[in-house]
Motif scaffolding. Structure first.
Motif, mmCIF file in Angstrom:
data_model
loop_
_atom_site.group_PDB
_atom_site.id
_atom_site.type_symbol
_atom_site.label_atom_id
_atom_site.label_comp_id
_atom_site.label_asym_id
_atom_site.label_seq_id
_atom_site.Cartn_x
_atom_site.Cartn_y
_atom_site.Cartn_z
ATOM 1 N N PHE A 18 -36.715 5.599 -52.882
ATOM 2 C CA PHE A 18 -37.271 4.585 -51.992
ATOM 3 C C PHE A 18 -36.701 3.217 -52.328
ATOM 4 N N ALA A 19 -36.567 2.400 -51.284
ATOM 5 C CA ALA A 19 -36.019 1.052 -51.469
ATOM 6 C C ALA A 19 -37.081 0.128 -52.022
ATOM 7 N N GLU A 20 -36.583 -0.850 -52.788
ATOM 8 C CA GLU A 20 -37.470 -1.908 -53.255
ATOM 9 C C GLU A 20 -37.410 -3.047 -52.249
ATOM 10 N N ALA A 21 -38.529 -3.438 -51.706
ATOM 11 C CA ALA A 21 -38.558 -4.461 -50.662
ATOM 12 C C ALA A 21 -38.123 -5.807 -51.196
ATOM 13 N N SER A 22 -37.307 -6.516 -50.384
ATOM 14 C CA SER A 22 -36.884 -7.855 -50.767
ATOM 15 C C SER A 22 -37.954 -8.884 -50.427
ATOM 16 N N PHE A 23 -38.803 -8.584 -49.450
ATOM 17 C CA PHE A 23 -39.917 -9.450 -49.106
ATOM 18 C C PHE A 23 -41.184 -8.598 -49.164
ATOM 19 N N ALA A 24 -42.338 -9.238 -48.918
ATOM 20 C CA ALA A 24 -43.563 -8.468 -48.722
ATOM 21 C C ALA A 24 -43.380 -7.761 -47.386
ATOM 22 N N SER A 25 -42.815 -6.576 -47.442
ATOM 23 C CA SER A 25 -42.125 -6.031 -46.280
ATOM 24 C C SER A 25 -43.001 -5.187 -45.373
ATOM 25 N N PRO A 26 -42.845 -5.354 -44.051
ATOM 26 C CA PRO A 26 -43.506 -4.480 -43.091
ATOM 27 C C PRO A 26 -42.699 -3.215 -42.810
ATOM 28 N N ILE A 27 -41.647 -2.959 -43.570
ATOM 29 C CA ILE A 27 -40.928 -1.689 -43.440
ATOM 30 C C ILE A 27 -40.871 -1.012 -44.806
ATOM 31 N N ILE A 28 -40.956 0.310 -44.777
ATOM 32 C CA ILE A 28 -40.817 1.138 -45.971
ATOM 33 C C ILE A 28 -39.743 2.168 -45.673
ATOM 34 N N SER A 29 -38.797 2.364 -46.595
ATOM 35 C CA SER A 29 -37.711 3.303 -46.335
ATOM 36 C C SER A 29 -37.268 3.996 -47.617
ATOM 37 N N GLY A 30 -36.582 5.106 -47.450
ATOM 38 C CA GLY A 30 -36.063 5.858 -48.585
ATOM 39 C C GLY A 30 -34.953 6.785 -48.124
ATOM 40 N N ILE A 31 -34.239 7.386 -49.078
ATOM 41 C CA ILE A 31 -33.163 8.329 -48.751
ATOM 42 C C ILE A 31 -33.334 9.602 -49.576
ATOM 43 N N SER A 32 -32.731 10.675 -49.081
ATOM 44 C CA SER A 32 -32.890 11.980 -49.720
ATOM 45 C C SER A 32 -32.175 12.062 -51.058
ATOM 46 N N THR A 33 -31.090 11.315 -51.228
ATOM 47 C CA THR A 33 -30.382 11.243 -52.505
ATOM 48 C C THR A 33 -29.550 9.971 -52.517
ATOM 49 N N ASN A 34 -29.325 9.428 -53.698
ATOM 50 C CA ASN A 34 -28.485 8.236 -53.783
ATOM 51 C C ASN A 34 -27.243 8.495 -54.634
ATOM 52 N N GLU A 35 -26.799 9.746 -54.627
ATOM 53 C CA GLU A 35 -25.598 10.094 -55.392
ATOM 54 C C GLU A 35 -24.760 11.109 -54.632
ATOM 55 N N ILE A 36 -23.458 10.851 -54.564
ATOM 56 C CA ILE A 36 -22.498 11.779 -53.967
ATOM 57 C C ILE A 36 -21.422 12.068 -54.998
ATOM 58 N N ASN A 37 -21.206 13.331 -55.312
ATOM 59 C CA ASN A 37 -20.195 13.729 -56.282
ATOM 60 C C ASN A 37 -19.007 14.363 -55.564
ATOM 61 N N ILE A 38 -17.828 13.795 -55.793
ATOM 62 C CA ILE A 38 -16.608 14.269 -55.141
ATOM 63 C C ILE A 38 -15.823 15.145 -56.105
ATOM 64 N N ASP A 39 -15.520 16.370 -55.690
ATOM 65 C CA ASP A 39 -14.637 17.246 -56.463
ATOM 66 C C ASP A 39 -13.574 17.797 -55.525
ATOM 67 N N THR A 40 -12.795 18.758 -55.989
ATOM 68 C CA THR A 40 -11.693 19.290 -55.184
ATOM 69 C C THR A 40 -12.174 20.026 -53.941
ATOM 70 N N LYS A 41 -13.433 20.440 -53.911
ATOM 71 C CA LYS A 41 -13.971 21.181 -52.769
ATOM 72 C C LYS A 41 -14.812 20.292 -51.848
ATOM 73 N N PHE A 42 -14.828 19.005 -52.099
ATOM 74 C CA PHE A 42 -15.672 18.092 -51.322
ATOM 75 C C PHE A 42 -15.202 18.009 -49.876
ATOM 76 N N GLU A 43 -16.125 18.214 -48.939
ATOM 77 C CA GLU A 43 -15.815 18.175 -47.511
ATOM 78 C C GLU A 43 -16.647 17.136 -46.771
ATOM 79 N N GLY A 44 -17.221 16.207 -47.500
ATOM 80 C CA GLY A 44 -18.075 15.207 -46.885
ATOM 81 C C GLY A 44 -19.531 15.438 -47.262
ATOM 82 N N ALA A 45 -20.383 14.491 -46.893
ATOM 83 C CA ALA A 45 -21.800 14.593 -47.247
ATOM 84 C C ALA A 45 -22.656 13.944 -46.168
ATOM 85 N N LYS A 46 -23.872 14.459 -46.044
ATOM 86 C CA LYS A 46 -24.860 13.887 -45.123
ATOM 87 C C LYS A 46 -26.115 13.550 -45.920
#
Length: 237
Positions: A5-33
């Motif tokens: 989850f994101a840390e709000a920069s203000f006393a924020s009326p929005i709350i958000s987050g992401i499923s992962t914050n890391e992408i690992n690239i190897d020889t078989k990497f075909e992109g990420a969502k």
């Protein structure tokens, strides 16, 4: 399944987050969502910008003389985003006003720093060519994709990263904009790492560039000698 989850920069009326914050690239990497999700409590447009680490680019204009193509004028851009993607609840590239320009939201509002003195007309021509090339490689979005709302407050976005992304720190920026004013802002980092044997080669090339160059030259000489030997030994006869 973990969510960041994101840390709000203000006393924020929005709350958000992401499923992962890391992408690992190897020889078989075909992109990420990656799934970005959130909720807003105030009126306004949600605008999401994803920015990749800054890099230097050189754009060369191909010119033709006597039927032969050659490299003509070149313009160098420095500290430009290697990746840029935009999403908005409004049409096209989001609200078009001074705020969007200040925040570099929208392809036409991005700042490209030129190395050296270049005429404005030429700068715009080469800048457009750079953007088009990045779009063809899937590194820039041609416009703003829509933010999907599950109801009046809940929204989600699928962040799509192609296989040719550069490693480094990417930022996902979530803005709530209402009538030309910034209501709220949040930022979430995504770390793109090179892993496996290719990462070791990349790190060696960066940290020991001179030795790496010597090894590449030596390998090329050995490959050339071996090809010549095999040709003489088995084909030259």
């Amino acid at each position: 399944l973990f969510f960041i989850f994101a840390e709000a920069s203000f006393a924020s009326p929005i709350i958000s987050g992401i499923s992962t914050n890391e992408i690992n690239i190897d020889t078989k990497f075909e992109g990420a969502k990656i799934l970005l999700f959130g909720a807003k409590g105030d009126a306004g447009d949600i605008v999401v910008a994803v920015r990749g680490p800054k890099k230097n680019f050189a754009v060369t204009k191909k010119e033709k003389f006597l039927g032969i193509w050659y490299n003509g004028e070149r313009v160098k851009f420095k500290n430009s985003y290697s990746f840029y993607s935009l999403f908005s609840t409004s049409s096209e590239e989001g609200p078009n006003d001074e705020l969007m320009s200040d925040l570099e939201l929208g392809r036409g509002n991005l700042n490209f720093e030129v190395s050296g003195k270049v005429e404005e007309e030429k700068r715009n021509e080469f800048q457009m060519q750079l953007i088009e090339n990045l779009e063809k490689n899937g590194l820039y979005s041609s416009g703003a994709s829509k933010v999907d709302f599950l109801d009046e407050t809940l929204f989600k976005v699928i962040l799509d990263f192609p296989k040719n992304i550069a490693r480094g720190v990417y930022t996902v920026e979530i803005y709530l904009v209402n009538e030309g004013s910034l209501v709220s802002f949040q930022s979430i980092p995504i770390y793109v790492n090179q892993v496996g044997f290719s990462a070791k080669i990349l790190d060696f090339a960066y940290n020991e560039s001179f030795l790496y160059g010597l090894m590449v030259v030596a390998l090329a000489l050995v490959a050339g000698w071996l090809a010549n030997y095999l040709f003489v030994r088995f084909i030259g006869k």
